[in-house]
Design an enzyme around this catalytic site. Structure first.
Site, PDB file in Angstrom:
ATOM      1  N   ASP A 100       0.780  -1.120  -0.146  1.00  0.00           N
ATOM      2  CA  ASP A 100      -0.164   0.099   0.005  1.00  0.00           C
ATOM      3  C   ASP A 100       0.935   1.289  -0.091  1.00  0.00           C
ATOM      4  OD1 ASP A 100      -3.316   0.565   0.937  1.00  0.00           O
ATOM      5  OD2 ASP A 100      -1.955   2.128   0.991  1.00  0.00           O
ATOM      6  N   ASN A 108     -12.879  -2.987   2.533  1.00  0.00           N
ATOM      7  CA  ASN A 108     -13.708  -1.861   2.534  1.00  0.00           C
ATOM      8  C   ASN A 108     -14.560  -1.602   1.310  1.00  0.00           C
ATOM      9  OD1 ASN A 108     -12.234  -0.850   4.863  1.00  0.00           O
ATOM     10  ND2 ASN A 108     -10.721  -0.055   3.614  1.00  0.00           N
ATOM     11  N   VAL A 160     -10.726   3.257  -3.683  1.00  0.00           N
ATOM     12  CA  VAL A 160     -10.648   2.906  -4.949  1.00  0.00           C
ATOM     13  C   VAL A 160     -11.512   1.583  -5.382  1.00  0.00           C
ATOM     14  CG1 VAL A 160      -8.897   1.508  -6.550  1.00  0.00           C
ATOM     15  CG2 VAL A 160      -8.026   3.096  -4.579  1.00  0.00           C
ATOM     16  N   HIS A 191     -10.334  -5.041  -3.506  1.00  0.00           N
ATOM     17  CA  HIS A 191      -8.921  -5.332  -2.918  1.00  0.00           C
ATOM     18  C   HIS A 191      -8.934  -5.816  -1.534  1.00  0.00           C
ATOM     19  CE1 HIS A 191      -9.862  -1.105  -2.752  1.00  0.00           C
ATOM     20  NE2 HIS A 191      -9.067  -1.204  -1.485  1.00  0.00           N
ATOM     21  N   ILE A 192      -8.096  -6.721  -1.258  1.00  0.00           N
ATOM     22  CA  ILE A 192      -8.047  -7.148   0.392  1.00  0.00           C
ATOM     23  C   ILE A 192      -6.906  -6.508   1.034  1.00  0.00           C
ATOM     24  CG2 ILE A 192      -7.631  -9.224   1.802  1.00  0.00           C
ATOM     25  CD1 ILE A 192      -8.880 -10.905  -0.303  1.00  0.00           C
ATOM     26  N   HIS A 193      -7.046  -5.691   1.885  1.00  0.00           N
ATOM     27  CA  HIS A 193      -6.011  -5.205   2.734  1.00  0.00           C
ATOM     28  C   HIS A 193      -5.549  -6.193   3.558  1.00  0.00           C
ATOM     29  CE1 HIS A 193      -6.604  -0.668   1.916  1.00  0.00           C
ATOM     30  NE2 HIS A 193      -7.928  -1.167   1.733  1.00  0.00           N
TER      31      HIS A 193
HETATM   32  P1  AMP Z   1      -9.735   1.476   0.055  1.00  0.00           P
HETATM   33  O1  AMP Z   1      -9.888   2.918   0.787  1.00  0.00           O
HETATM   34  O2  AMP Z   1     -10.028   0.401   0.971  1.00  0.00           O
HETATM   35  O3  AMP Z   1     -10.309   1.552  -1.203  1.00  0.00           O
HETATM   36  O4  AMP Z   1      -8.279   0.961  -0.121  1.00  0.00           O
HETATM   37  C1  AMP Z   1      -7.493   1.804  -1.153  1.00  0.00           C
HETATM   38  C2  AMP Z   1      -6.083   1.935  -0.828  1.00  0.00           C
HETATM   39  O5  AMP Z   1      -5.105   1.692  -2.182  1.00  0.00           O
HETATM   40  C3  AMP Z   1      -5.367   2.801   0.085  1.00  0.00           C
HETATM   41  O6  AMP Z   1      -5.167   2.190   1.266  1.00  0.00           O
HETATM   42  C4  AMP Z   1      -4.678   3.626  -0.767  1.00  0.00           C
HETATM   43  O7  AMP Z   1      -3.191   3.871   0.373  1.00  0.00           O
HETATM   44  C5  AMP Z   1      -3.968   2.625  -1.692  1.00  0.00           C
HETATM   45  N1  AMP Z   1      -3.413   2.972  -2.871  1.00  0.00           N
HETATM   46  C6  AMP Z   1      -3.926   4.077  -3.589  1.00  0.00           C
HETATM   47  N2  AMP Z   1      -3.038   4.190  -4.780  1.00  0.00           N
HETATM   48  C7  AMP Z   1      -2.128   3.495  -4.509  1.00  0.00           C
HETATM   49  C8  AMP Z   1      -0.980   2.899  -5.443  1.00  0.00           C
HETATM   50  N3  AMP Z   1      -0.740   3.857  -6.658  1.00  0.00           N
HETATM   51  N4  AMP Z   1      -0.024   2.183  -5.210  1.00  0.00           N
HETATM   52  C9  AMP Z   1      -0.450   1.442  -3.985  1.00  0.00           C
HETATM   53  N5  AMP Z   1      -1.371   1.577  -3.234  1.00  0.00           N
HETATM   54  C10 AMP Z   1      -2.327   2.434  -3.643  1.00  0.00           C
END
Ligand code: AMP
Length: 112
Positions: free
Chosen positions: A28, A85, A94, A98-100
């Site tokens: 991330d 999320n 985003v 995606h899985i954090h």
């Molecule tokens: P969410 O808020 O669950 O949609 O998570 C999106 C995640 O993507 C956030 O934790 C961001 O920090 C991460 N993110 C956004 N742009 C990038 C990128 N270019 N490379 C890696 N992570 C990213």
């Protein structure tokens, strides 16, 4: 293409740590723990709420990939948290599922 499709296609740089035929894992860009990476399907599902029954094999693959990559990152014994999320109240930013995976520090409960 979504941001994460561009990362999977190597059009945008990312710190990729693992990859399978239909998923990719990368760190991330704004880590919330010492280890924080995302596991992302190469084929875009906007969010878990829009996943179809036909996506179930891919969803299983993503969870297994998250655990395997967590072990690869040394989190297997200490533990880690998996987060998805979904939508505005879930904190999604985003619109590509995606899985954090967060670890290498103790997580509190309930989450904020
Ligand atoms: P969410 O808020 O669950 O949609 O998570 C999106 C995640 O993507 C956030 O934790 C961001 O920090 C991460 N993110 C956004 N742009 C990038 C990128 N270019 N490379 C890696 N992570 C990213």
């Amino acid at each position: 293409m979504t941001l994460f499709e561009k990362i999977a296609a190597r059009q945008i740089p990312a710190d990729i740590i693992a990859e399978g035929s239909d998923w990719i894992a990368f760190r991330d860009i704004a880590p919330q723990a010492p280890v924080h990476f995302l596991v992302v399907p190469k084929r875009c599902i906007p969010r878990i709420n829009e996943a179809q029954v036909s996506d179930e094999p891919l969803l299983g693959t993503l969870l297994s990939a998250a655990a395997a990559t967590a072990r690869q990152e040394g989190l297997g014994d200490s533990g880690y948290r998996i987060v998805i999320n979904n939508g505005p109240d879930g904190g999604e930013t985003v619109p590509h599922l995606h899985i954090h995976v967060l670890g290498a520090r103790h997580m509190t409960w309930p989450p904020g």
